[in-house]
Design an enzyme around this catalytic site. Structure first.
Site, PDB file in Angstrom:
ATOM      1  N   CYS A 173      -3.377   6.878  -5.156  1.00 37.23           N
ATOM      2  CA  CYS A 173      -3.126   5.433  -5.061  1.00 37.23           C
ATOM      3  C   CYS A 173      -1.704   5.089  -5.494  1.00 37.23           C
ATOM      4  O   CYS A 173      -1.398   5.066  -6.689  1.00 37.23           O
ATOM      5  CB  CYS A 173      -4.139   4.630  -5.857  1.00 37.23           C
ATOM      6  SG  CYS A 173      -4.004   2.842  -5.590  1.00 37.23           S
ATOM      7  N   HIS A 217      -8.663  -4.018  -7.513  1.00 36.63           N
ATOM      8  CA  HIS A 217      -8.705  -2.566  -7.684  1.00 36.63           C
ATOM      9  C   HIS A 217      -9.079  -2.239  -9.127  1.00 36.63           C
ATOM     10  O   HIS A 217      -8.520  -2.825 -10.062  1.00 36.63           O
ATOM     11  CB  HIS A 217      -7.339  -1.933  -7.405  1.00 36.63           C
ATOM     12  CG  HIS A 217      -6.909  -1.969  -5.971  1.00 36.63           C
ATOM     13  ND1 HIS A 217      -6.492  -3.124  -5.338  1.00 36.63           N
ATOM     14  CD2 HIS A 217      -6.812  -0.977  -5.045  1.00 36.63           C
ATOM     15  CE1 HIS A 217      -6.156  -2.843  -4.092  1.00 36.63           C
ATOM     16  NE2 HIS A 217      -6.351  -1.550  -3.885  1.00 36.63           N
ATOM     17  N   CYS A 272       0.862  -1.181   0.000  1.00 38.73           N
ATOM     18  CA  CYS A 272       0.000   0.000   0.000  1.00 38.73           C
ATOM     19  C   CYS A 272       0.893   1.223   0.000  1.00 38.73           C
ATOM     20  O   CYS A 272       1.620   1.464   0.972  1.00 38.73           O
ATOM     21  CB  CYS A 272      -0.931  -0.004   1.216  1.00 38.73           C
ATOM     22  SG  CYS A 272      -2.133   1.343   1.172  1.00 38.73           S
ATOM     23  N   GLY A 273       0.854   1.962  -1.096  1.00 36.70           N
ATOM     24  CA  GLY A 273       1.742   3.117  -1.227  1.00 36.70           C
ATOM     25  C   GLY A 273       1.426   4.222  -0.245  1.00 36.70           C
ATOM     26  O   GLY A 273       2.316   4.735   0.440  1.00 36.70           O
ATOM     27  N   HIS A 274       0.135   4.610  -0.168  1.00 37.86           N
ATOM     28  CA  HIS A 274      -0.194   5.721   0.731  1.00 37.86           C
ATOM     29  C   HIS A 274       0.093   5.348   2.178  1.00 37.86           C
ATOM     30  O   HIS A 274       0.550   6.175   2.972  1.00 37.86           O
ATOM     31  CB  HIS A 274      -1.664   6.145   0.549  1.00 37.86           C
ATOM     32  CG  HIS A 274      -2.615   5.487   1.483  1.00 37.86           C
ATOM     33  ND1 HIS A 274      -3.317   4.339   1.169  1.00 37.86           N
ATOM     34  CD2 HIS A 274      -2.974   5.799   2.774  1.00 37.86           C
ATOM     35  CE1 HIS A 274      -4.058   3.978   2.201  1.00 37.86           C
ATOM     36  NE2 HIS A 274      -3.880   4.846   3.178  1.00 37.86           N
ATOM     37  N   THR A 283       0.081   2.139  -5.280  1.00 33.09           N
ATOM     38  CA  THR A 283       0.245   0.922  -6.076  1.00 33.09           C
ATOM     39  C   THR A 283      -0.428   1.067  -7.435  1.00 33.09           C
ATOM     40  O   THR A 283       0.026   0.490  -8.431  1.00 33.09           O
ATOM     41  CB  THR A 283      -0.291  -0.307  -5.327  1.00 33.09           C
ATOM     42  OG1 THR A 283      -1.656  -0.097  -4.942  1.00 33.09           O
ATOM     43  CG2 THR A 283       0.531  -0.596  -4.076  1.00 33.09           C
TER      44      THR A 283
END
Length: 310
Positions: free
Chosen positions: A235, A205, A85-87, A237
């Protein structure tokens, strides 16, 4: 249970600092599988109402197994684990800095899908070097009841995405209900058609693109997350999956910056370098802010202590 909340470009993260379940021995991927198989009550109790809401991504902080890593983390939402999860990785780094556990500079973080690197540029700004990302299929068409044929790319950025280049619905906050319904229909159509990621992975997603509102940005997006909420951020990813497609199409050169705008107008700066395999190595830069430091209380007499599930 102590948690610290943050948001990254508007998208919330809840980091469980103390009080999570004992996941036993094994690799981080094995412990993540155990969390999903045996402790979904824990996950829902952390992120769902009455303590949270369906947009929150949970992050369980664990000691790293590798001595060169600053932390290990398992990400989860109201439905399942997330591979990356990037964020939330940006939020994790800012939160660890807030706690005095991470100085400015570069650090390695263990995730269930591999080690990522973070560069804490200041108290709120983080660059995440994500896992290798790639496009699996280009221009996949699926018949979506009520909408006709929809074409997109199947790509991986730490999670699986179906990326639709041109949204037929304007990407505005006023249209979030319609965008959510549309992307849920796309996801259901992909499932019905048997279209998956690698090794039968669920494409959880759905990402729509359109022109940006700010002329300094390259694109605007809307992202449906696995549990049915939309991503307030651009987002991380999803940006990684997008970079893989742009690179393969020859649209974006290595090291060139792509500014991705979210449906709420927040932005990430994204770029990539060639990967070691068939993909790219993305770097996503954004800002996070700590919003609360709290202790969650679980009263055995509370009928909703494990969360209100849909």
């Amino acid at each position: 249970m102590r948690v610290i909340d943050s948001h990254t470009a508007g998208e919330p993260t809840r980091l469980v600092v103390d009080g999570g379940p004992d996941l036993g021995p094994g690799s981080l991927a094995e412990r993540a599988a155990r969390l999903e198989a045996e402790h979904l009550d824990f996950c829902s109790s952390v992120v769902l109402e009455p303590r949270g809401h369906d947009a929150i991504v949970g992050a369980l902080l664990l000691p790293p197994s590798q001595p060169d890593c600053a932390a290990a983390v398992i990400y989860f939402n109201n439905l399942q684990n997330l591979g990356m999860c990037g964020h939330a990785t940006i939020g994790l780094a800012v939160t660890l800095a807030h706690l005095g556990r991470m100085p400015h500079g570069q650090h390695r973080i263990e995730t269930p899908v591999g080690i990522v690197e973070v560069d804490l540029l200041d108290a709120n700004t983080v660059a995440v070097a994500n896992v290798e990302s790639y496009r699996l299929h280009k221009d996949v068409s699926v018949d979506v009841p009520g909408h006709g044929k929809v074409t997109g790319d199947v790509a991986y950025g730490g999670n699986w995405f179906f990326l639709v280049k041109e949204s037929p619905i304007d990407l505005t906050l006023a249209n979030v209900p319609d965008l959510t319904a549309y992307t849920k229909d796309i996801r259901a159509a992909l499932e019905d058609a048997g279209i998956t990621g690698a090794d039968g992975a669920w494409i959880d997603h759905i990402e729509l693109f359109g022109p940006p509102v700010d002329p300094s940005s390259n694109s605007r997006n809307f992202v449906l997350c696995p549990g049915g909420a939309y991503d307030r951020s651009p987002c991380g990813t999803g940006c990684s999956a997008k970079l893989a497609c742009l690179a393969e199409d020859g649209v974006l050169a290595p090291g060139e910056t792509w500014i991705q705008e979210s449906v709420i107008g927040s932005t990430y700066r994204a770029s990539y370098q060639p990967g070691t395999g068939k993909g790219v190595l993305p770097t996503i830069t954004g800002q996070a802010f700590v919003t609360s430091d709290a202790n969650l209380i679980f009263n055995l007499a509370d009928p909703y202590r494990l969360g209100i599930r849909p």
